[in-house]
Design a protein around this motif. Structure first.
Motif, PDB file in Angstrom:
ATOM      1  N   HIS A  47       0.814  -1.222   0.000  1.00  7.06           N
ATOM      2  CA  HIS A  47       0.000   0.000   0.000  1.00  7.06           C
ATOM      3  C   HIS A  47       0.845   1.270   0.000  1.00  7.06           C
ATOM      4  CE1 HIS A  47      -3.690  -2.359   0.488  1.00  7.06           C
ATOM      5  NE2 HIS A  47      -2.890  -3.164   1.156  1.00  7.06           N
ATOM      6  N   ARG A  48       1.877   1.211  -0.821  1.00  9.68           N
ATOM      7  CA  ARG A  48       2.667   2.418  -1.063  1.00  9.68           C
ATOM      8  C   ARG A  48       2.701   2.653  -2.570  1.00  9.68           C
ATOM      9  NH1 ARG A  48       5.483   4.152   3.171  1.00  9.68           N
ATOM     10  NH2 ARG A  48       5.470   2.777   4.982  1.00  9.68           N
ATOM     11  N   GLU A  49       3.111   3.866  -2.947  1.00 10.42           N
ATOM     12  CA  GLU A  49       3.154   4.175  -4.371  1.00 10.42           C
ATOM     13  C   GLU A  49       4.527   3.823  -4.934  1.00 10.42           C
ATOM     14  OE1 GLU A  49       2.038   8.275  -4.773  1.00 10.42           O
ATOM     15  OE2 GLU A  49      -0.101   7.816  -4.556  1.00 10.42           O
ATOM     16  N   PRO A  50       4.594   2.889  -5.893  1.00 14.01           N
ATOM     17  CA  PRO A  50       5.876   2.600  -6.542  1.00 14.01           C
ATOM     18  C   PRO A  50       6.137   3.619  -7.654  1.00 14.01           C
ATOM     19  CG  PRO A  50       4.181   1.118  -7.351  1.00 14.01           C
ATOM     20  CD  PRO A  50       3.504   2.072  -6.400  1.00 14.01           C
ATOM     21  N   ASP A  51       6.990   3.259  -8.628  1.00 15.45           N
ATOM     22  CA  ASP A  51       7.235   4.187  -9.739  1.00 15.45           C
ATOM     23  C   ASP A  51       5.994   4.352 -10.605  1.00 15.45           C
ATOM     24  OD1 ASP A  51       7.473   1.545 -10.526  1.00 15.45           O
ATOM     25  OD2 ASP A  51       9.041   1.920 -12.002  1.00 15.45           O
ATOM     26  N   TYR A 339      -9.750   3.571 -14.380  1.00 13.19           N
ATOM     27  CA  TYR A 339      -9.500   2.680 -13.231  1.00 13.19           C
ATOM     28  C   TYR A 339      -8.290   3.162 -12.427  1.00 13.19           C
ATOM     29  CZ  TYR A 339     -12.787  -0.816 -15.028  1.00 13.19           C
ATOM     30  OH  TYR A 339     -13.922  -1.475 -15.446  1.00 13.19           O
ATOM     31  N   ILE A 340      -7.235   3.541 -13.150  1.00 15.05           N
ATOM     32  CA  ILE A 340      -6.015   3.991 -12.465  1.00 15.05           C
ATOM     33  C   ILE A 340      -6.324   5.222 -11.613  1.00 15.05           C
ATOM     34  CG2 ILE A 340      -3.776   5.098 -12.866  1.00 15.05           C
ATOM     35  CD1 ILE A 340      -3.484   3.203 -15.327  1.00 15.05           C
ATOM     36  N   GLN A 341      -7.087   6.140 -12.187  1.00 16.11           N
ATOM     37  CA  GLN A 341      -7.363   7.377 -11.459  1.00 16.11           C
ATOM     38  C   GLN A 341      -8.228   7.131 -10.223  1.00 16.11           C
ATOM     39  OE1 GLN A 341      -8.794  10.124 -14.449  1.00 16.11           O
ATOM     40  NE2 GLN A 341      -6.700  10.802 -14.857  1.00 16.11           N
ATOM     41  N   GLN A 371       0.426  -0.677 -21.897  1.00 14.16           N
ATOM     42  CA  GLN A 371       0.787   0.696 -22.262  1.00 14.16           C
ATOM     43  C   GLN A 371       0.071   1.713 -21.381  1.00 14.16           C
ATOM     44  OE1 GLN A 371       3.154   1.897 -24.170  1.00 14.16           O
ATOM     45  NE2 GLN A 371       3.755  -0.218 -24.527  1.00 14.16           N
ATOM     46  N   ALA A 372      -1.175   1.423 -21.055  1.00 11.45           N
ATOM     47  CA  ALA A 372      -1.949   2.350 -20.211  1.00 11.45           C
ATOM     48  C   ALA A 372      -1.294   2.493 -18.840  1.00 11.45           C
ATOM     49  CB  ALA A 372      -3.381   1.847 -20.057  1.00 11.45           C
ATOM     50  N   ALA A 373      -0.804   1.371 -18.294  1.00  8.41           N
ATOM     51  CA  ALA A 373      -0.143   1.445 -16.984  1.00  8.41           C
ATOM     52  C   ALA A 373       1.124   2.302 -17.090  1.00  8.41           C
ATOM     53  CB  ALA A 373       0.198   0.037 -16.496  1.00  8.41           C
ATOM     54  N   ARG A 374       1.832   2.151 -18.191  1.00  7.84           N
ATOM     55  CA  ARG A 374       3.076   2.924 -18.360  1.00  7.84           C
ATOM     56  C   ARG A 374       2.784   4.408 -18.594  1.00  7.84           C
ATOM     57  NH1 ARG A 374       5.804  -1.582 -22.276  1.00  7.84           N
ATOM     58  NH2 ARG A 374       6.591  -2.927 -20.622  1.00  7.84           N
ATOM     59  N   TYR A 379       3.452   7.364 -10.882  1.00  8.19           N
ATOM     60  CA  TYR A 379       3.211   8.122  -9.638  1.00  8.19           C
ATOM     61  C   TYR A 379       4.151   9.307  -9.550  1.00  8.19           C
ATOM     62  CZ  TYR A 379       0.244   4.367  -7.863  1.00  8.19           C
ATOM     63  OH  TYR A 379      -0.780   3.468  -7.684  1.00  8.19           O
ATOM     64  N   PRO A 380       3.719  10.439  -9.007  1.00 10.38           N
ATOM     65  CA  PRO A 380       2.366  10.723  -8.505  1.00 10.38           C
ATOM     66  C   PRO A 380       1.381  10.821  -9.665  1.00 10.38           C
ATOM     67  CG  PRO A 380       3.708  12.709  -8.415  1.00 10.38           C
ATOM     68  CD  PRO A 380       4.635  11.612  -8.833  1.00 10.38           C
ATOM     69  N   LEU A 381       0.191  10.249  -9.464  1.00 13.98           N
ATOM     70  CA  LEU A 381      -0.795  10.238 -10.541  1.00 13.98           C
ATOM     71  C   LEU A 381      -1.287  11.646 -10.826  1.00 13.98           C
ATOM     72  CD1 LEU A 381      -2.972   7.204  -9.368  1.00 13.98           C
ATOM     73  CD2 LEU A 381      -1.225   7.203 -11.167  1.00 13.98           C
ATOM     74  N   ARG A 382      -1.539  11.889 -12.115  1.00 14.74           N
ATOM     75  CA  ARG A 382      -2.173  13.168 -12.488  1.00 14.74           C
ATOM     76  C   ARG A 382      -3.670  12.945 -12.504  1.00 14.74           C
ATOM     77  NH1 ARG A 382       1.039  14.629 -17.759  1.00 14.74           N
ATOM     78  NH2 ARG A 382       3.127  14.429 -16.960  1.00 14.74           N
TER      79      ARG A 382
END
Lengths: 383, 213
Positions: A47-51, A339-341, A371-374, A379-382
């Motif tokens: 539950h931490r933000e990776p790259d 979903y990512i957002q 590709q969507a994940a990349r 992170y940090p997410l926009r």
């Protein structure tokens, strides 16, 4: 030979608190450089933000197409299946390896006849069910999965993948839940009726199946896989009530999960039913991550899901199979972005398909997911 | 107890999945001189409809719905102890139903059958793993108005598409409806189907709507 050293026959793995501490360092590391898939997933599960958000295509049977092998070889030959799965991460990408073959593996070794079609997933021959009457539940026999044909293949597949992954990719084993295994030998319809009419007979079968699955979990963990994913399909509104699941599968699945943890591996969960019972599955199985295809029965939307369960378990999902079949890669990327957002903030989220990637379908949407994940998952997410 | 009360109780027994209770009440109705057709229509089928509605609202689940189906079957067997229920079949809309070739998942199909029969359709059930030509032969020989196809796997969508395409080439093209886990409204349209059923409980509504159109 496992990548982990052994002491008195047991693998020496890092403890959960060691992993937690390491994930803290990796998260910091990920702020300045790209992480390895194993690091990325580990940080996410803590539950931490990776790259960036990790991604999984769940390309299973479809993996055979990357190395040009037959469906039967994919189902029955550990070396060839391993090469196919390694090709998935090498060619398409993705942040984990998994040794899922199909849902008939365990039932096959209990004596269920299996059909191996050329262009679709192996499945039981339901015209010849192993469990023909309610009396047959008690005739199932305990065996050693290390020596049975198909489960030993999966164990060997895990061993090859764990060795090849070399601490670069996390490797997940896989076990179909005990009720699912019985369904493969009885037919789901008859099993459901038996659960209602003859629960004690079904429980006799569950005891035997669970004993083998606990040993199977032990054998998979012993190959050095990092975790094992349990599939408890019936813990959802697609199948049975909450009460019936608690009675007929919860305690049995719990025993398998406890064995996986006792072996020092992580417990993951897959449930692609509609309205999965997250709370019950967490109560019995305590998974570090749940892979799912539909919102839980007690969640209104993704925000609600993240709020209710986002701290209790990591979430892996949940691009719909229908979208993989029909939508354009561009649309899949847009859906993935949403979903990512909604689920990605704070970590604890793996972008994935809700269930197996359609095995015979164009792979462009698997590429789109990665590709969507990349592109959108950094992170940090926009937001 | 009035006729209405007995039929209501019978419907309730179906919803509860109480086979024994269903059979007892069916026999009681017969002894009172009621026609089996009426008992089926206003008792058993009404119960099945209520069970379908509860299933659609996720208030009951597959085991309970399957028990309701079994109760209806037991009730019909009690009403027609010597032969199958050959009631008014010529007036019913005929539906050819099956799981497409390559797929063996048939719970959904079986529930659709029960729901459609409860609404008065005559269902010709071809089972699972059905080749396209078997569907076409069944549609033609039975003069069926509806062809209903089911699949649970993405790998058999091609088989479903092939069946739909071949059905479209028949002299009399039936209404074609599809359902199953990998489908949605858009995919159903892509496959060339006239309608899509999201779940078994909604199948009668889908057919009703299509037949009005």
């Amino acid at each position: 030979m496992s990548i982990y050293p052994r002491f008195r026959g047991r693998l020496l793995r890092p403890t959960p608190s060691m992993l937690k501490g390491a994930s803290r360092l990796m998260a910091w590391h990920g702020k300045v450089c790209e992480l390895l898939p194993l690091e990325r997933v580990l940080v996410t599960l803590n539950h931490r933000e990776p790259d960036r958000v990790p991604a999984l295509t769940f390309l299973l049977g479809g993996a055979r197409r990357l190395t040009g092998i037959s469906y039967r070889d994919f189902s029955c030959n550990a070396q060839k299946a391993a090469e196919a799965y390694l090709a998935v991460v090498e060619i398409l990408g993705g942040d984990a390896l998994y040794n899922v073959i199909d849902l008939s593996v365990e039932a096959a070794d209990f004596g269920q006849e299996i059909l191996y079609p050329a262009h679709t997933t192996a499945h039981p021959d339901y015209r010849k069910p192993r469990i023909r009457t309610v009396e047959d539940y008690e005739t199932l026999e305990v065996f050693d999965p290390r020596k049975s044909p198909r489960m030993s293949t999966v164990i060997e597949l895990g061993r090859i993948l764990a060795k090849k992954a070399k601490l670069r990719y996390p490797v997940l084993g896989f076990i179909f839940g005990p009720l699912g295994v019985l369904a493969m030998m009885r037919g789901a319809q008859n099993l459901f009726l038996d659960c209602a009419r003859h629960p004690d007979k079904v429980k006799a079968g569950l005891e035997i199946v669970t004993e083998v699955l606990v040993d199977y979990a032990r054998a998979q963990c012993d190959t050095g896989v990092d975790g094992v994913m349990l599939d408890t399909l019936f813990a959802s509104q697609s199948a049975i009530s909450r009460r019936l699941w608690e009675e007929m599968e919860g305690p049995y699945a719990q025993r398998i999960a406890e064995e996986i943890r006792r072996c020092g591996a992580l417990v993951a969960l897959h449930n692609c039913g509609r309205g999965p019972y997250f709370d019950l599955q967490i109560k019995y199985i305590q998974p570090v991550v749940i892979s799912f295809a539909y919102l839980p029965d007690d969640c209104r939307d993704n925000r609600d899901l993240k709020e209710k369960y986002g701290r209790q378990t990591a979430l892996a999902g949940y691009l719909p199979t229908e979208a993989m079949v029909r939508e354009s890669p561009k649309r899949v990327m847009e859906m993935a972005r949403e979903y990512i957002q909604e689920l990605g903030p704070g970590g604890g989220f793996i972008l994935a398909t809700g269930c197996e990637y359609p095995p015979n379908h164009d792979l462009a949407n698997a590429v789109a997911l990665i590709q969507a994940a990349r592109k959108y998952g950094r992170y940090p997410l926009r937001l | 107890m009035s006729e209405r009360d007995i039929l209501k109780e019978l419907a309730g027994k179906v919803v509860e999945g109480d086979e024994e209770g269903t059979v007892t009440l069916c026999k009681k109705a017969l002894e009172s001189g009621w026609s089996p057709q009426r008992v089926i229509r206003e008792g058993l089928n009404q119960g099945m409809r209520e069970a379908g509605a509860l299933f659609d609202r996720s208030e009951i689940f597959l085991p309970e719905l399957l028990l309701a189906v079994e109760s209806v079957k037991a009730g019909i067997a009690a009403l027609f102890p010597t032969s199958s229920s050959d009631m008014e079949t010529s007036e019913k809309t005929k539906v050819v139903l099956g799981v497409v070739e390559g797929d063996v998942h048939e719970i959904g199909k079986n529930l659709v059958k029960a729901m459609l029969e409860a609404e008065g359709y005559q269902v010709i059930d071809l089972g699972f793993d059905v080749p396209p030509r078997n569907f076409l032969e069944a549609v033609s020989s039975n003069h069926a108005e509806v062809l209903a196809l089911s699949t649970m796997m993405t790998t058999t969508l091609d088989s479903m598409r092939r069946t739909v395409e071949m059905a479209r080439s028949l002299d009399t093209v039936p209404l074609i409806v599809v359902g199953g886990a990998p489908l949605n409204q858009d995919i159903a349209k892509d496959l060339g189907a006239d309608g899509y059923g999201e779940n078994a409980a909604r199948a009668p509504e889908v057919l009703r709507r299509l037949m009005i159109e």
